[in-house]
Write an enzyme that holds these catalytic residues in place. Structure first.
Site, PDB file in Angstrom:
ATOM      1  CG  ASP A  96      -1.537  -1.231  -4.081  1.00  0.00           C
ATOM      2  OD1 ASP A  96      -2.186  -1.292  -5.150  1.00  0.00           O
ATOM      3  OD2 ASP A  96      -1.325  -0.154  -3.488  1.00  0.00           O
TER       4      ASP A  96
ATOM      5  N   GLY B 289      -6.976   0.835  -7.246  1.00  0.00           N
ATOM      6  CA  GLY B 289      -7.581   1.265  -6.000  1.00  0.00           C
ATOM      7  C   GLY B 289      -9.064   0.978  -5.925  1.00  0.00           C
TER       8      GLY B 289
ATOM      9  CD  GLU C  24      -2.554  -2.264  -9.727  1.00  0.00           C
ATOM     10  OE1 GLU C  24      -3.548  -1.886  -9.093  1.00  0.00           O
ATOM     11  OE2 GLU C  24      -2.556  -3.322 -10.391  1.00  0.00           O
TER      12      GLU C  24
ATOM     13  N   GLY D 168      -6.710   4.889  -8.104  1.00  0.00           N
ATOM     14  CA  GLY D 168      -6.287   6.151  -7.502  1.00  0.00           C
ATOM     15  C   GLY D 168      -5.545   7.021  -8.501  1.00  0.00           C
TER      16      GLY D 168
END
Length: 370
Positions: free
Chosen positions: A135, A104, A127, A55
């Protein structure tokens, strides 16, 4: 056959609301395809050299800085809703993961029924290098990998190629990139003439599938060492154990890379991720997503620190690659501070992630090692 092409972020127009609208568009299309009796399956693929490099974190950070932290929360809320829809989709999903898949992008692909990789595929969840944690359901799908390989991937940002992804269970099939167009055509032809169920789709994919063979120096061939190191209760113990192995065998380049990443990443992110994946190993996917969203909102809201903003500045905006983490060392990150990321966000404008009840299709678990 219905195909949705996931485009890479457009950094020249970093508006978080645009990203939200794009995710909503994907959600809308997927929901429509799910109810369309003529749609037998859905293909997810990238448009360009990457499947999805993640993302647009920069856009979310810029929007938060110029307004309110909830702008970023709104973006990630929709992204998690998309990941959950994909994981519970009523029809087979075929993810063609040709090129880079990170962050993402993993949320879009790792929940698919069929996860096809090629010789061009590169997977990573780095990340922690920008002050976030892996995540999009990573606490679920990484924790289901053999041994403690998921801890290794999430704590070190290590990259895997397509062969390694199939071997460890992140992917279901390896297909040469030159054969992807023919594979899509075969699925289209068969789907136009008869109903395609999961076994039928699997049979078509198997005609193009190749045997995998990982390199001799692949970290996955050192799973015994990885398990011995990454089973430890704390990040400090993991680093210490890795350093012990390196002292006796300095030819293990993957250990050098792992230690280097962990010493450069956000100490807080590393500790929070370790707790996240350990909790995730005992939780179902919806609970993992709710938990990850809770942690992420604390980070965006700067409840305990500014690491995600400092990491984004250093790695994505100014690109000086010299983030100043606070706390700066692992031993300065207390257990109480880590636990705080899993507590409810104390903000009257915040709402925990609410996911609708959806049953995970039987073929999803039968066809996946995750």
């Amino acid at each position: 056959m219905l195909t949705y092409e996931n485009r890479q972020p457009e950094f020249e127009n970093p508006q978080c609301d645009n990203r939200c609208r794009r995710i909503c568009e994907i959600l809308h299309k997927l929901k429509a395809y799910e109810e369309d009796s003529t749609a037998k399956f859905v293909i997810l693929k990238g448009n360009g050299k990457a499947f999805c490099a993640g993302g647009d974190v920069t856009a979310a950070i810029n929007m938060i800085i110029s307004g309110h932290w909830s702008f970023g929360g709104r973006f990630y809320r929709r992204q998690y809703a998309l990941d959950y829809l994909l994981a519970t989709y009523k029809k087979p999903l075929v993810a063609l993961i040709n090129g880079i898949v990170m962050g993402g992008g993993a949320g879009i692909s790792m929940h698919a029924t069929f996860r096809l990789v090629t010789e061009k595929t590169v997977f990573a969840m780095p990340e922690a290098a920008i002050g976030l944690i892996p995540d999009v359901g990573a606490s679920h799908f990484l924790s289901r990998l053999p041994g403690f390989f998921g801890e290794y991937l999430g704590l070190t940002g290590a990259r895997l190629d397509g062969n390694e992804m199939v071997t460890c269970g992140l992917a279901t099939h390896f297909v040469h990139s030159k054969d992807l167009a023919s594979l899509e055509h075969a699925l289209d032809v068969e789907g136009s003439s008869k109903a395609l169920d999961v076994p039928a789709i699997s049979n078509i994919i198997n005609k193009f599938g190749q045997k995998v063979s990982i390199k001799k120096d692949s970290p996955y061939n050192r799973l015994e060492i990885i398990n011995d190191c990454f089973c430890r209760e704390t990040v400090e113990e993991i680093v210490s154990k890795l350093e012990g192995y390196l002292a006796t065998n300095n030819s293990e380049k993957w250990i050098t890379g792992a230690i280097k990443f962990m010493k450069a990443a956000s100490p807080t992110s590393l500790k929070v991720f370790l707790k996240s994946i350990r909790k995730g190993r005992k939780q179902i996917l919806p609970r993992c997503l709710v938990q990850e969203y809770n942690v992420l909102c604390h980070m965006l809201r700067r409840t305990f620190h500014d690491d995600v903003f400092e990491g984004s500045r250093a790695m994505l905006i100014d690109k000086d690659k010299r983030p100043k983490w606070k706390p700066s060392k692992l031993e300065l990150v207390s257990e109480e501070m880590v636990d705080g990321f899993f507590d409810k966000v104390d903000d009257e404008e915040w709402e925990p992630l609410q996911l609708p009840h959806r049953s995970i299709a039987a073929y999803t678990t039968q066809n996946s090692k995750l």
